[in-house]
Design a protein around this motif. Structure first.
Motif, short mmCIF file in Angstrom:
data_model
loop_
_atom_site.label_atom_id
_atom_site.label_comp_id
_atom_site.label_asym_id
_atom_site.label_seq_id
_atom_site.Cartn_x
_atom_site.Cartn_y
_atom_site.Cartn_z
N PHE A 48 47.68 46.87 32.97
CA PHE A 48 46.77 47.45 31.64
C PHE A 48 45.60 45.68 31.93
O PHE A 48 44.58 46.83 32.19
N ARG A 49 46.34 45.19 32.03
CA ARG A 49 46.18 43.78 31.86
C ARG A 49 45.11 43.34 33.22
O ARG A 49 43.98 42.79 33.28
N TYR A 50 46.09 43.79 34.50
CA TYR A 50 44.96 43.84 35.35
C TYR A 50 44.63 44.78 36.05
O TYR A 50 44.06 44.88 36.94
N PHE A 51 43.96 45.33 35.26
CA PHE A 51 43.13 46.62 36.31
C PHE A 51 41.60 46.52 36.87
O PHE A 51 41.04 46.92 37.20
N ASP A 52 41.13 45.02 35.89
CA ASP A 52 40.28 44.23 36.63
C ASP A 52 40.36 43.68 37.94
O ASP A 52 39.46 43.92 38.76
N LEU A 53 41.68 44.05 38.39
CA LEU A 53 41.71 43.64 40.48
C LEU A 53 41.06 44.69 40.58
O LEU A 53 40.88 43.87 41.84
N TRP A 55 38.11 45.73 41.21
CA TRP A 55 36.64 45.22 40.80
C TRP A 55 36.49 43.84 40.20
O TRP A 55 35.20 43.14 40.45
N SER A 56 36.60 42.86 39.70
CA SER A 56 36.71 41.94 39.56
C SER A 56 37.54 40.38 40.28
O SER A 56 38.90 40.81 40.93
N PHE A 57 36.93 39.50 40.79
CA PHE A 57 37.06 38.74 41.18
C PHE A 57 36.57 37.63 40.73
O PHE A 57 36.27 36.85 40.50
N ASN A 62 43.85 33.59 40.36
CA ASN A 62 43.71 33.52 40.02
C ASN A 62 44.61 35.63 39.93
O ASN A 62 45.55 36.40 39.78
N THR A 63 44.06 35.43 41.07
CA THR A 63 44.29 37.33 41.84
C THR A 63 45.72 36.83 42.61
O THR A 63 46.27 38.13 42.30
N VAL A 64 46.23 36.12 43.15
CA VAL A 64 47.16 35.68 43.84
C VAL A 64 48.68 35.96 42.70
O VAL A 64 49.22 37.01 43.14
N MET A 65 48.48 35.40 41.61
CA MET A 65 49.08 35.33 40.08
C MET A 65 49.61 36.83 39.85
O MET A 65 50.71 37.39 39.71
N LYS A 66 48.32 36.92 39.60
CA LYS A 66 48.06 38.23 38.48
C LYS A 66 49.15 39.78 40.39
O LYS A 66 49.62 40.16 39.49
N LEU A 67 48.85 39.81 41.56
CA LEU A 67 49.58 40.07 42.40
C LEU A 67 51.04 40.24 43.03
O LEU A 67 51.52 41.18 41.88
#
Length: 219
Positions: A48-53, A55-57, A62-67
């Motif tokens: 739910f929280r990282y749905f913005d991956l 379209w958003s950078f 930030n991207t690595v930690m989310k993944l």
């Protein structure tokens, strides 16, 4: 948003909690005492929280930690549900907190009420905050049922609680340094940290006296 030492410590403690759990499962080949249903809740939180991956950078960090958080949590669910011999030790009857009955509906309703904008990403983000605030409940209930808590399991839960405590310090710092206000996140974080308080008391005592963690009501 600018990085600060409290947020960095929080992220590293969160990462450490996941790595401790992965290590425990692979080392012991057993998930007894670990709540898969908590990991399922966290998987929903991150989806739910990282749905913005999509379209958003914001930054590489930030991207690595989310993944990492997303994939490692799904991997933990896979280990406990599907990967023998670990999955063969999973006791669904003991890990019995029905989050789909008691948590998903109320958290989605709170997400709708407290969202900043009525768009799907904002509603999902707001819902994820409320979900995370109670995601530890299946694990705490499972620990209460156990006679004793293994050191690695208690360390994993301890790191998870410390991560939220550091995020509260991060919010306080950002409030004074950046005039940052996030009421939904603050309330969710305080609820989650509050749920850990009883566990932290007994966890700190077990570390101080060098003994195994034994929770009240588990004897």
């Amino acid at each position: 948003t600018a990085m600060n030492v409290f947020r960095l410590c929080g992220d590293m403690l969160h990462l450490m909690s996941i790595m401790l759990l992965v290590f425990k499962l692979h080392k012991s080949k057993s998930c007894v005492g670990v709540s898969c249903r908590m990991q399922e809740l966290y998987a929903l939180v991150f989806i739910f929280r990282y749905f913005d991956l999509l379209w958003s950078f914001i930054s590489v960090y930030n991207t690595v930690m989310k993944l990492v958080f997303l994939t490692s949590t799904i991997y933990l669910v896979y280990l406990m549900r599907m990967k023998p011999p670990i999955s063969q030790t999973y006791e669904r009857s003991t890990d019995s907190f029905q989050y789909e009955l008691y948590v998903l509906g109320p958290c989605f309703l709170l997400g709708l009420i407290f969202t900043e904008e009525y768009s799907i990403p904002d509603i999902l983000w707001s819902t994820s905050i409320w979900l995370e605030s109670v995601a530890i409940l299946p694990q705490l209930i499972l620990l209460q049922q156990a006679r004793e808590v293994e050191n690695l399991t208690s360390d994993f839960v301890g790191c998870l609680g410390a991560y939220r405590a550091f995020y509260i310090l991060n919010w306080i710092y950002r409030y004074f340094a950046e005039d940052y206000v996030n009421v939904v996140g603050w309330i969710g974080g305080l609820v989650q940290t509050g749920l850990y308080c009883d566990f932290f008391y007994y966890y700190a005592r077990s570390k101080w006296y060098g003994s195994k963690l034994v929770l009240p009501g588990a004897e």
